[in-house]
Every structure is written in C-alpha cells, then in structure tokens.
Design an enzyme around this catalytic site. Structure first.
Site, PDB file in Angstrom:
ATOM      1  N   VAL C  77      -3.337  -9.323  -1.942  1.00  0.00           N
ATOM      2  CA  VAL C  77      -3.443  -7.947  -1.466  1.00  0.00           C
ATOM      3  C   VAL C  77      -4.733  -7.838  -0.658  1.00  0.00           C
ATOM      4  O   VAL C  77      -5.802  -8.207  -1.140  1.00  0.00           O
ATOM      5  CB  VAL C  77      -3.488  -6.976  -2.668  1.00  0.00           C
ATOM      6  CG1 VAL C  77      -3.596  -5.540  -2.189  1.00  0.00           C
ATOM      7  CG2 VAL C  77      -2.272  -7.165  -3.554  1.00  0.00           C
ATOM      8  N   CYS C  78      -4.633  -7.334   0.551  1.00  0.00           N
ATOM      9  CA  CYS C  78      -5.828  -7.206   1.397  1.00  0.00           C
ATOM     10  C   CYS C  78      -6.820  -6.211   0.780  1.00  0.00           C
ATOM     11  O   CYS C  78      -6.462  -5.058   0.503  1.00  0.00           O
ATOM     12  CB  CYS C  78      -5.445  -6.725   2.786  1.00  0.00           C
ATOM     13  SG  CYS C  78      -6.882  -6.243   3.763  1.00  0.00           S
ATOM     14  N   VAL C  79      -8.051  -6.650   0.609  1.00  0.00           N
ATOM     15  CA  VAL C  79      -9.040  -5.811  -0.076  1.00  0.00           C
ATOM     16  C   VAL C  79      -9.361  -4.531   0.700  1.00  0.00           C
ATOM     17  O   VAL C  79      -9.439  -3.441   0.109  1.00  0.00           O
ATOM     18  CB  VAL C  79     -10.322  -6.617  -0.407  1.00  0.00           C
ATOM     19  CG1 VAL C  79     -11.022  -7.125   0.847  1.00  0.00           C
ATOM     20  CG2 VAL C  79     -11.292  -5.786  -1.228  1.00  0.00           C
ATOM     21  N   ALA C  82      -6.490  -2.221   0.469  1.00  0.00           N
ATOM     22  CA  ALA C  82      -6.323  -1.795  -0.923  1.00  0.00           C
ATOM     23  C   ALA C  82      -7.351  -0.724  -1.295  1.00  0.00           C
ATOM     24  O   ALA C  82      -7.023   0.252  -1.975  1.00  0.00           O
ATOM     25  CB  ALA C  82      -6.447  -2.999  -1.859  1.00  0.00           C
TER      26      ALA C  82
END
Lengths: 122, 99, 130
Positions: C77-79, C82
């Site tokens: 999941v892209c930080v 997110a």
C-alpha cells in the site's frame, strides 16, 4: 534485470484538481526519478490541462502543483511530450504551457510507446 | 503490445484514444465497462468493425455476461476469460491500460 | 512470467480491484509469479480490515488477504496515498499520532519506490484503475 535501465513512460490523460490522478502521477514521477531509469512523461487528452499556465487554486483551497512540473528538469526528467492533437482540440498552443515540451503526432506517440518497457497510466 | 480499455465508449474517449495510438497489429482487450464497445448494432459498431481491420479485438467474457450482452457481440471480436487475459499479457511484450 | 499488478481504485466503488483479483488468481493458477500487487490512489482503501460488506456480497479486502496468505503475495500500500486516506498500520498510526490502525492482514505499507521497483523487476506491469 539486475542493473539494466528500463524505459518508463508515464501517460497522463486526466485534468488536475477534478480528480487526484494528476497530482499522484506527478508524485510517482518524482520518486521514480531516483531509480535512474530512462523516463519520459506524455500528456494526452485532458492530461494537457495539467501543464497549462496560470493555475490559481486559492479559491478551491487545493494545492497548486503546476509549478512542480517546472522542477522535473532538476530530477533529470527531461523528456516531456504532448499530444499535438489533444492540444489543438482544446484550442491551446505550446505558449499556453508552463514547461517546454515536444509536440508529437499520434503516429510519433505510437512509436514512442512501442519503445517503452513499462507504461504507467494515469 | 496489449492495450486494455475499461471505459464505455458511449461515455469516455479511452477507446478512441487507444485506437488512435495503438500500432497496427496490436491486441486490444475490452474489459469492465469497456465491453460495451463490443456491442453489435450500436452507433460504435461501424468504428469497431473498421478498427478490426488494423487490430485484433478481444472482450472479456465474464464482463460481457455480467452486463447481459454476451450474445450481442460484434462478429470477429474474440471473447476470452481471465486466463485468456493472462495469456494475452504474456504473449505481448507490455500492457498499456487506457483508463 | 513475473507480474506486478497496480490497483488504483478502492473496493466496491469501481470494478478495478475485482478485475485485478481475478487476473491475479488466473495468473497464479497458470503458474505465473505475482511479484507484487501495488495499491495506489483510492486503491489503498482495499487495505482496511474495517470493511463490512453485506453478507451476500464478496469481501474484497478479505479476498486479497486470503490470496496473499495462500500464495505468499506481496501486497503493498503506497504510504503517501494511505496517509491521505486514513489507512494505517501500527507503526504509521504511532508515527502520525493517531489512536488506531486499520490495515488488513497480508498488506504492508511502503513507498512509491515499490511500484517502480515492481516495474523494473517484473516482466509485465498490469494496471487496473479508472
């Protein structure tokens, strides 16, 4: 693939602000620049609106990220292509754009896309 | 190259832009709402038939069936399943998604 | 063949996550490798374990978690995406002074570089989005 350099093309087809794709695409381009791949960025369809001059977002309280495109050069992202057809369809010219780009016909874009290893679509 | 189109051509220009930029001989796969482009007897049909002279058109069967148009597909459009989608992604050197 | 899959839309609102899941499952059944599934844009919303769909519907989040467990998939999941959308693991939650985390099993939060690396290390990048 080891240390091989791949050709990455970012294909931007969406206008800014109405949706977040343009901004988050730009974020990928900036992070991706650190990987020292062969990068090009192309603007087609409403994507050309991402790099139109004179954007002022004060009234919508969103971040104006249009100036970041001017910084791409510092990240060694220098191949910026714009669809000539898309620009003309929208009544725009190169003078309306915030960065120096190369205008490409559809046939030229086809050839450029075929050369790539990885195409990222936004 | 394999091109995927997931937008209805009645609403968005993704298919048009794909057709304008795909190299002759390319594979074009219609998925999700993109499968409405494969609908026979629509205002898009002539354009798709013309495109089939240059490209190989595929449509994802599960998406056609879900939308009730599996028996209304333009002749010559190849209907495939997800396994066929995977095969196309392997046979072609890269995949471009026209979102 | 080695695939990286990008999912750019959240569950339920758009079919992208469903299509990506079906593609991933079909690829695995054929013996291909999924190097990584990268969740970007609203796609990060596929990673919240707080999802509660009606009982007669598929559970998009649990389905990804189960596939990850079965095949040891790397669900990233892209930080940055997110953080914007309130998807956090325990570390992220603590770092940002939040009172809870919500990441589902099998997902991990990491940087955008993971997408680029996926493009470099895989034979194909397949994108599902809007």
């Amino acid at each position: 693939m080891g240390g091989d350099v791949k050709k990455f093309m970012y294909v931007n087809r969406k206008a800014p602000y109405g949706t977040i794709y343009a901004l988050e695409s730009l974020e990928v381009v900036l992070i991706g620049a650190a990987f020292e791949q062969d990068v090009s960025v192309v603007f087609i369809d409403d994507g050309v609106f991402e790099i139109v001059k004179g954007q002022d977002t004060a009234g919508i309280e969103m971040k104006n990220f249009s100036n970041t495109y001017k910084a791409l050069e510092m990240y060694d992202v220098e191949k910026l292509y714009v669809s000539k057809d898309s620009l003309e369809e929208r009544g725009l010219t190169e003078d309306d754009l915030i960065v120096d780009v190369e205008l490409k016909t559809a046939a030229e874009l086809t050839a450029l896309m075929e050369e790539q290893d990885v195409l990222l679509s936004f | 190259m394999l091109h995927t189109v997931n937008k209805s051509p009645f609403e968005k220009n993704s298919l048009d832009t794909c057709l304008a930029h795909a190299k002759e001989g390319s594979a074009i796969l219609l998925i999700e709402d993109g499968v409405y482009g494969a609908l026979n007897g629509s205002k898009m049909t002539a354009q798709i038939q013309q495109a089939m002279e240059k490209f190989t058109l595929y449509a994802l069967g599960p998406d056609l069936k879900a939308r009730g148009i599996a028996d209304k597909v333009i002749d010559g459009v190849k209907v495939i399943d997800y396994a066929g989608f995977v095969d196309l992604a392997c046979e072609n050197d890269k995949v471009q998604a026209w979102l | 063949m080695k695939f990286t899959i990008q999912v750019s839309e959240g569950p339920y609102n758009h079919q992208a996550s469903d299509s990506a899941y079906q593609f991933a499952k079909a690829a695995l059944e054929k013996g291909h490798e999924i190097y990584r599934v990268f969740f970007y844009h609203d796609g990060v919303n596929n990673a919240t374990r707080l999802t509660t769909p009606p009982q007669d519907d598929r559970n998009v989040v649990n389905r990804w978690s189960a596939l990850a467990e079965e095949h040891n998939l790397d669900l990233v999941v892209c930080v940055a995406a997110a953080q914007r959308r309130g998807i956090a693991d325990a570390d992220e939650s603590k770092r940002n002074g939040k009172d809870a985390d919500n990441i589902a099993p099998g997902f991990r939060i990491s940087g955008l570089g993971q997408l680029i690396e996926g493009g470099i290390q895989s034979d194909r990048l397949v994108i599902f989005g809007d």
